[in-house]
Enzyme design. Structure first.
Site, PDB file in Angstrom:
ATOM      1  CB  CYS A   1      12.234   9.950 -36.084  1.00 53.62           C
ATOM      2  SG  CYS A   1      11.634   8.184 -35.772  1.00 53.62           S
TER       3      CYS A   1
ATOM      4  CG  HIS B   1      -4.735   2.313  -8.622  1.00 54.93           C
ATOM      5  ND1 HIS B   1      -4.801   3.346  -7.340  1.00 54.93           N
ATOM      6  CD2 HIS B   1      -5.871   3.021  -9.390  1.00 54.93           C
ATOM      7  CE1 HIS B   1      -5.715   4.479  -7.570  1.00 54.93           C
ATOM      8  NE2 HIS B   1      -6.199   4.236  -8.720  1.00 54.93           N
TER       9      HIS B   1
ATOM     10  CD  GLN C   1      -8.165   4.699 -12.981  1.00 57.59           C
ATOM     11  OE1 GLN C   1      -9.074   4.372 -13.436  1.00 57.59           O
ATOM     12  NE2 GLN C   1      -7.948   5.557 -12.165  1.00 57.59           N
TER      13      GLN C   1
ATOM     14  CG  HIS D   1      -2.075   1.111   1.302  1.00 54.61           C
ATOM     15  ND1 HIS D   1      -3.209   0.807   0.855  1.00 54.61           N
ATOM     16  CD2 HIS D   1      -1.929   2.230   1.770  1.00 54.61           C
ATOM     17  CE1 HIS D   1      -4.153   1.965   0.933  1.00 54.61           C
ATOM     18  NE2 HIS D   1      -3.190   2.693   1.517  1.00 54.61           N
TER      19      HIS D   1
END
Ligand SMILES: [Zn+2]
Ligand SMILES: [Zn+2]
Length: 340
Positions: free
Chosen positions: A197, A164, A166, A111
């Site tokens: 590029c 996290h 998503q 966590h």
């Protein structure tokens, strides 16, 4: 004198407010360090609370070992995969039913560890998961575009503290993405080369905006950056779709992304931030005009009336100063703490 600069990719203008310019260190959050616990009993993403989330989509490792990265459908999804994308047009009002995929990638069981604190190897596993989901969902003919992103901190839109990422897959191509694809195609038509590029080559020669470089990637401040410290990471090999990244490139991307996030964490004192992978649609694999990249955006300033009214941003930190500042930030302490 202030200066207006034009974004090479979008043709959008920004005002670089040199007269109101701030030294990069002035934007550090100066927030007191708040140690998060490694486990929170009520957190749906902490180990043991798997029953609080919808059934898992996939995990790493895939052989049943202790889970390190976990993919689940978003419980409060913006779009639903249970409906079909039905289009309608009624008096100029165009609609598509809310079909799509909205998934959460739980970065690790811990966590307390944001991505900047994880080991390079662990970040590579997260990126590998991104690629798997990207490629699988791209095969769905109803999907037109996939956005992979991270919200870190309240001001960046993170509603849960457990680190996290998503993914949202949509049945339409967002107009911002379409605009970039269009500009890239126009440049290719005019000049016969990939504009990314071309720009990457010149920026590496110039060095002033380059923050980090390794064998396969370069991280650089954006010349016409709309907000302070917006940093782009480009693959050095021409590639239009993120889904085409190789295993070797994944490890190099993990290294450069983790190092950049750690520099931002240390140098700017853990600001809220977003990052997103800007990729051409998967069917662009092999396209010569577009080049995918990662955009890292620390949320250090607020969008105000002028920005909303004009779409033009005022940036108070010179991108060249931001690059120099980030190059100098030492992250040895953080690297020593990572790896668990
Ligand atoms: Zn948690
Ligand atoms: Zn290219």
């Amino acid at each position: 004198m202030p200066e207006l600069r034009q974004n090479f990719f979008t043709k959008e203008w920004v005002i670089i407010a040199t007269e109101r310019a701030k030294r990069p260190e002035e934007l550090a959050t100066h927030r007191p360090v708040q140690e998060a616990p490694a486990f929170v009993e009520t957190c749906p993403f902490c180990p043991g609370n798997e029953n609080k989330t919808p059934p898992e989509v996939m995990r790493h490792p895939t052989d049943g070992g202790p889970r390190q990265v976990r993919v689940i459908p978003n419980k409060f999804a913006a779009l639903s995969s249970d409906v079909q994308p039905v289009r309608s047009l009624q008096h100029l009002r165009r609609r598509v039913s809310g079909f799509g995929f909205h998934e959460v990638i739980v970065d690790s069981p811990d966590h307390s560890r944001c991505m900047a604190m994880l080991s390079d190897e662990h970040v590579a596993k997260i990126l590998w998961i991104y690629k798997q989901r990207y490629n699988v969902l791209s095969l769905d003919p109803r999907i037109s575009h996939i956005t992979i992103f991270k919200n870190h901190g309240l001001d960046a839109g993170a509603s849960l503290q457990h680190p996290h990422s998503q993914l949202i897959a949509t049945p339409v191509i967002p107009s911002q993405v379409r605009h970039r694809l269009y500009e890239a195609l126009r440049h290719y038509d005019d000049v016969g080369e990939c504009m990314f590029c071309h720009m990457i080559e010149r920026e590496i020669e110039d060095k002033t905006r380059v923050v980090l470089k390794n064998e396969h990637f370069v991280a650089m401040e954006v010349f016409a950056s709309a907000t302070p410290f917006t940093t782009h990471i480009f693959p050095l090999r021409h590639m239009a779709s993120f889904g085409d990244i190789s295993e070797l490139e994944l490890s190099d991307l993990a290294r450069i992304l983790r190092t950049l996030l750690a520099k931002i964490y240390v140098g700017l004192e853990n600001p809220d931030l977003n990052f997103t992978i800007r990729s051409g649609p998967a069917e662009y694999g092999g396209a010569r005009h577009f080049h995918w990249y990662v955009s890292v955006i620390p949320r250090l300033t607020r969008v105000a009336g002028f920005e909303l009214g004009s779409g033009m941003f005022i940036n108070t930190v010179l991108p060249e100063d931001a690059a120099e500042f980030l190059r100098k930030v030492a992250i040895d302490k953080m690297a020593a703490g990572a790896g668990k």
